[in-house]
Enzyme design. Structure first.
Site, PDB file in Angstrom:
ATOM      1  CE  LYS A  18      -3.436   1.706   2.552  1.00  0.00           C
ATOM      2  NZ  LYS A  18      -4.496   1.514   4.284  1.00  0.00           N
ATOM      3  CB  SER A  48      -8.346   3.887   3.272  1.00  0.00           C
ATOM      4  OG  SER A  48      -7.250   3.002   3.797  1.00  0.00           O
ATOM      5  CB  SER A  81      -8.459   1.009   5.324  1.00  0.00           C
ATOM      6  OG  SER A  81      -8.673   2.095   5.627  1.00  0.00           O
TER       7      SER A  81
END
Ligand code: GLN
Length: 486
Positions: free
Chosen positions: A77, A152, A176
């Site tokens: 990420k 996210s 997330s």
């Protein structure tokens, strides 16, 4: 080997170790699949870096010096800083930013032998539930490209679901890891707050932020989590001083006598019927394996939304003050004096949602409002944590939905940020309490979209969560289902 990309972390590690396949071969396959950037999952790719790492892995495998996950690909990420790839946190503010060091989690996974494929799209500074707040464009859900992948960590979930990578890192502040895992039909775990080092993870809300693995199965997550966790006391003051665990070694127990708490607040009106049906079936499966369902109550579940959306923005407003055009990131071009430089830089560099959170955060911390909002929220946060402790007196794990619905359509909540906030209701409580939580694929709902079941454990009980998920996955196959065309 034609279906190399369909293999998970454990299988790939085994094939690499037994030299049936080389790390370069594996990396080449995934790099080829990433060509054209399907689902807009990646933000940065450097195939020469990936291949150099793969060659190094092959050398270690040949020399008998391989790490436990040697040669297995992973993507990170974009909130984890990396030396060899740009790090933007999905923000224009950090466009093209190169970190001089690797985040602890990145470095630990590399030491375990994993080869980095690139950096994954996410909501700007990890603020969002749909990945639509990325400054670099939305990610599409591999199960239906008209829908969001969740957020996210949307790029992470989409990339694993589309077999662009066998594994990814995610971060979870209020859901997330769990929510995008649920929306994309993969497995993900957020460990206990403090288990994984936050060093080199771009801070959103520091009292909540945690790193965790996202992969296809609990078995794969266990392998990765074992490599990711461990004390990092010199560099992260909130890192827990507990020894590294081998979570994979603890995947054996059957579920006889396991008490699964079913919070009534997680199964109320707000829960869509299709999600409920899939969760109920999964609970039946666990019961058939000997688990007992115990009704429990988490009475402050609804309060988790206002409490989280006070505390997280408050911490964000402080954390994001460093992006001012001087210390890091973007700087506006035309300005007259220092104050105008700050103002223009921040107005240009941050997106709408990030600005909204900074303003909310500054407001709830401001003189005259601090007691009414921030302090009050902290008190309720403690009560939410206490509610969990009362519940864990009666059960060993808690089960429920990850989200009230399956993934919604892109653009659905574009003019209504509150709608996204409300959909976080089932993931926020465990975050506020600092408890480990995971998402396990348990079926499909409306539009053929994946449904995830959430498992919440008491502090440091990741092994138990992973084992429950693993026992489920031994008897159900939803984690191996793949989107059409993949
Ligand atoms: N959806 C939540 C938010 O927008 C959670 C995000 C996260 O866990 N990073 O803050």
């Amino acid at each position: 080997m034609s279906d190399l990309h369909n293999l998970g972390v454990a299988e790939l590690a085994q094939l690499l170790k037994s030299k049936q396949v080389s790390a370069v071969e594996v990396a080449t396959r995934f790099l080829a699949r990433m060509g054209g950037n399907p689902h807009h999952a990646f933000l940065d790719i450097h195939s020469e870096v990936t291949l150099a790492q793969a060659h190094a892995s092959d050398a270690k495998l040949a020399a008998g010096k391989a790490g436990p996950l040697e040669g297995v690909p992973i993507a990170h990420k974009d909130v984890f800083v990396t030396r060899d790839f740009a790090t933007t946190a999905g923000s224009k503010m950090l466009s093209g930013y190169r970190s001089p060091f690797d985040a602890t989690v990145v470095q630990k996974l590399q030491s375990a032998g994993m080869v980095t494929l690139g950096k994954l799209n996410c909501d700007e500074f990890a603020m969002g539930s749909a990945n639509e707040n990325s400054a670099y464009g939305a990610v599409t859900n591999p199960w239906d490209t008209t829908r969001i992948p969740g957020g996210s960590s949307g790029g992470s979930a989409a990339a694993v679901a589309a077999r662009l990578t066998p594994a990814a890192t995610g971060t979870d502040t209020g859901g997330s890891i769990r929510q995008p895992a649920s929306f994309c039909g993969i497995t993900g775990i957020k460990p206990t707050y403090g288990r994984a080092s936050r060093y080199g993870m771009i801070a959103y809300a520091s009292s909540l932020d945690q790193a965790g693995p996202m992969a296809r199965s609990a078995e794969d997550c266990a392998l990765m989590l074992s490599a990711m966790c461990g004390p990092d006391l010199d560099r992260d003051a909130t890192s827990l001083d507990v020894p590294t665990e081998n979570f994979s070694a603890k995947l054996g127990d059957n579920l006889a006598g396991l008490r699964i708490g079913i919070p009534k607040e997680f199964f109320g009106e707000g829960l869509a019927a299709d999600v409920r049906t899939a969760i109920d079936a999964a609970l039946k499966n666990l019961e058939a394996q000997g688990a007992k369902l115990v009704p429990i109550t988490l009475p402050r579940t609804e309060l988790a939304i206002p409490v989280y959306y006070i505390i997280a923005p408050a911490e964000a407003s402080s954390n994001l003050s460093r992006f001012d055009g001087v210390k890091f990131g973007h700087r506006a071009k035309d300005y007259t004096d220092l104050v105008s430089m700050y103002k223009k830089t921040r107005a240009e560099g941050f997106g709408e949602e990030v600005k909204r959170r900074i303003m909310t955060g500054a407001y709830v911390l401001s003189h005259g409002y601090y007691d009414a909002y921030y302090l009050q929220a902290q008190k309720i946060r403690r009560m939410i944590a206490d509610d969990f402790q009362r519940a864990f007196a009666e059960c060993d794990v808690i089960a429920g939905p990850v989200a009230p619905t399956v993934a919604w359509k892109l653009g659905n909540n574009a003019s209504d940020p509150l709608a996204d906030y409300l959909a976080d209701i089932f993931t926020l409580p465990a975050s506020l309490a600092g408890l480990p939580g995971m998402s396990v694929p348990v079926g499909f709902g409306e539009g053929g979209m994946p449904v995830g079941m959430q498992l919440i454990g008491n502090y440091l009980q990741e092994a138990r969560l992973l084992n429950v998920a693993h026992q489920y996955q031994l008897s159900a196959d939803f984690h191996n289902a793949k989107p059409e065309g993949v």
